[in-house]
Design an enzyme around this catalytic site. Structure first.
Site, PDB file in Angstrom:
ATOM      1  N   GLN A  16       0.869  -1.175   0.000  1.00  0.00           N
ATOM      2  CA  GLN A  16       0.000   0.000   0.000  1.00  0.00           C
ATOM      3  C   GLN A  16       0.905   1.224   0.000  1.00  0.00           C
ATOM      4  OE1 GLN A  16      -3.617  -0.464  -0.056  1.00  0.00           O
ATOM      5  NE2 GLN A  16      -2.734  -2.424  -0.698  1.00  0.00           N
ATOM      6  N   GLY A  47     -12.267   2.647   3.039  1.00  0.00           N
ATOM      7  CA  GLY A  47     -11.246   1.815   2.428  1.00  0.00           C
ATOM      8  C   GLY A  47     -10.238   2.609   1.601  1.00  0.00           C
ATOM      9  N   HIS A  48      -9.236   1.915   1.116  1.00  0.00           N
ATOM     10  CA  HIS A  48      -8.165   2.588   0.360  1.00  0.00           C
ATOM     11  C   HIS A  48      -8.677   3.166  -0.955  1.00  0.00           C
ATOM     12  CE1 HIS A  48      -6.717  -1.605  -1.281  1.00  0.00           C
ATOM     13  NE2 HIS A  48      -8.001  -1.467  -1.373  1.00  0.00           N
ATOM     14  N   ASN A  49      -8.155   4.344  -1.282  1.00  0.00           N
ATOM     15  CA  ASN A  49      -8.443   5.001  -2.549  1.00  0.00           C
ATOM     16  C   ASN A  49      -9.875   5.488  -2.693  1.00  0.00           C
ATOM     17  OD1 ASN A  49      -6.165   2.706  -3.453  1.00  0.00           O
ATOM     18  ND2 ASN A  49      -5.815   4.803  -4.095  1.00  0.00           N
TER      19      ASN A  49
END
Lengths: 339, 339, 339
Positions: free
Chosen positions: A198, A239-241
């Protein structure tokens, strides 16, 4: 502490409200049910209109349309809740924090802390991180490497910024917040999981507020982004992004999966979920505990779920839900409805 | 930091991929949308296939089936996401941690910390606990009594292991994780609750990853168990005496109630729930926000809930849901469906 | 540690149970599946009745109705789970904590800490806060200003009380709990959010237990209140000005929005939600992941949601749910059902 001294007419002038009835000294705020003659109350939610008759509040902030129900003094506001918010801020106790770094804090020699920032007990700050003037890092916070904390940010206590987290100005982070942990990226490889690095960060705009124990993961490659003035309640998971547009607010326990993009001025209800890789346009309302399973391209209110029922009745409806397709097919002309 | 120097052909050789087109020096990774000529991107999710034409990435990892859409160099992989994960790991900045115990850490004299472990600032470690070589305990972690932390574990920051928690090797715990708190055991006795002692522990297998603010309670008598290579996202709740099989992954905010047993290679969607004392067999997929109310004995995908609708239409369907049994009974032959 | 020495007849006398069969020395407790001849097990959940035949437990606590299935010694209890809880407490290892303030703790000079309280490493305590005798503040806790911690409270580790939080006696707070953070009060003003000051506090009654990473916000004006003997599991979210009646228990991940009022002796299932400004009367049961969208005035059990189905069948039912109003209208006499 001496109570601040205001009068209803001073408040009217300061916030552009109209005073009806006698002027009063105001030393604090309270609810309609509990405020006394030296306190100001407000009526915004019609649910509480019946309390207007019996309130002992010296002054009540309310809409023009509600003023006939009020015997005593009133301040007329187009939006009584916003007007009350501004007035109440005058009476809020604001602890002051001494600038400087507490003796128990551990600051990496390559970090830069402005002399006008306040670093509390048992804080640690990692390599290359920057804390701007007026920022307050409360007790037990952990700031990792390569983070930026803008002017006048407040990290109340026990907040963690893992790495590559950038906060704008006046960002308020409540206890237990974790920003910049690894996004949940795993790939199956020969029967076991391997971790997907990540490599991105988290960028939080100005004036954002993030509630207790909320988590926002850092991006896999690009950043996870909150635009300015995003307001998140407690225990939200981002969450990511994910990208969240300005002025969007989310209630407690909502969750947004990776790479979803949420527009501006959205209201996401408590416990609602948004699946990954979707787009939700501006000015969308999602009701509590609904699940967004496809992109939304029209502003408006959206829902899923079933109504609350007594358990015995619910069991019958639930059993029929399983038969719904068979039931529908029995009806004349039903086939053309099926997808 | 100098960027590591690789070429596409070196990566092909190292990871068993096939290079199509010219060789390139690769200094990093990026998305199809943002990668430059010295960077490698990947295409795994078909949703992003349209970005293949315009990407400036020097090399793209993709499936054979997608290669005709690619003008420049490509690395062919059966699983582009797994291949990308391995390549990206080469470019991940890995902070190094000095072995030893930070001066602000408090370690009980009966605890044993390997000299090759790293104990960060403001950590406390309780009686009889053991930290193995290569383990890293980040800032603000609290390790209670009688815990075991295996080789090369990483507790990023502010992790709590309450008591009787045993971690295998290479376990990764993100900030705010709480392992080994009292399971929720209460019994009603003469109108008030009494607490049921929680005498078990928590056993976490090798290579597990547990996301930020996730909680796993310790067992009432036996242990709560995660087998090897279980991957949990953020804010997951695992009740006492749950058993989760190897290679199972759970998305954010999922929850498993006490004494449930989940198989291997399961995928539990975000916000999904599993009631207590159930069994879920291997290779089960639960979609997001579904509730597992009975044991599952066949592999496959399972769901509950209703689809997202505009609120006005949803209100009509929801009102009819309450009448479902009456509606069904009106149909000829409906009685035989009722349970 | 020498195991405590009890016999089944001693336990019978102490807890008002009836011994059937031979007396046994008891050195610990275990499950029916795992207990040995010197251990006591219990049978409360009928699901485990089949284990009665094969158990090696020296003594089993069970109901009169189950005793014929038991070959060896038994202790007869009206409520075997409650009886077991009391017996197990005799065998629970209880770490002792030295009274006094750890050298790494930071206590504001205006705070008052009883000499018989125990303050652990890396704790901070703010201005004007009070810690009573017998209280234990574990490692890494942050107590803000103007908090009161009653006698014999235990804050296990990394608990945060932000400000104006008052705990009764014997309150147990697990790691990651955040009490007294700002309630989520925002008002839209000219296109951006303004914050509504949160001037109230949190009042927690005697004998409450609050699970790991649970959050309870402080009130906007009045307090957020938990009456005595409320039991909250992990990751629960309680909004500002919520009032929860005595002896109510809530399972993991449940959430209650602002100003809701929940009665006494309620049981709220895991992941269930209660919308704001509602009232739920005494003795209400809400099943897991249900959403309470209106006030409940009758005791009983309530539910929402749909049953778990294989995904293929569920898709058909879900598609039909969207058509429900149309389907219902096709039936003769359907119109009179519509709301």
């Amino acid at each position: 502490m001496n109570a601040p001294a205001y009068t209803a007419s001073m408040l009217a002038a300061r916030f552009g409200l109209e005073l009806r009835g006698e002027d009063h000294a105001i030393t604090g705020v309270g609810t309609l049910a509990d405020a006394g003659p030296a306190q100001l109350a407000f009526l915004a939610n019609p649910r509480y209109r019946t309390q207007l008759v019996d309130t002992r509040a010296g002054v009540v902030v309310l809409r023009e349309a509600d003023v006939q129900g009020r015997q005593g003094s009133a301040l007329i506001a187009r939006d009584p809740y916003a007007a009350y918010a501004k007035i109440a801020a005058l009476f809020e106790p604001k602890p002051t924090f001494a600038a400087g770094v507490h003796s128990t804090a551990c600051v990496d020699p390559t970090a830069r802390v402005d002399p006008a920032a306040s670093i509390g007990p048992h804080v640690s700050i990692g390599a290359g991180s920057v804390v701007a003037a007026g920022a307050r890092i409360g007790p037990g916070c952990v700031i990792g490497d390569a983070c930026v904390i803008g002017e006048d940010c407040e990290l109340v206590a026990r907040v963690t910024l893992v790495t590559r987290v950038r906060l704008g100005k006046r960002v308020l982070l409540h206890p237990g917040v974790v920003l910049g942990a690894d996004g949940f990226g795993i790939a199956m490889d020969a029967g076991h999981w391997i971790k997907v690095p990540q490599l991105g960060g988290v960028a939080i705009g100005d004036d954002c507020e993030i509630g207790a124990n909320t988590t926002i993961d850092r991006g896999a490659l690009d950043d996870t982004i909150l635009e300015n003035d995003v307001r998140l309640d407690n225990q939200i998971q981002i969450g990511h992004n994910v990208h969240i547009g300005a002025h969007t607010a989310m209630a407690g326990c909502a969750a947004v999966a990776g790479s979803a993009r949420i527009g501006r001025h959205c209201l996401i209800g408590g416990g609602a979920g948004v699946l990954g890789h979707l787009e939700v346009c501006d000015r969308v309302i999602i009701t509590a505990m609904s699940l967004v399973t496809h992109s939304i391209r029209e502003p408006g209110e959206y829902s899923s779920g079933t109504p609350l029922m007594d358990n015995r009745s619910w069991r019958k409806s639930a059993a029929r839900f399983k038969q719904l397709d068979r039931i529908a097919r029995r009806l004349p002309g039903a086939e053309k409805d099926s997808e």
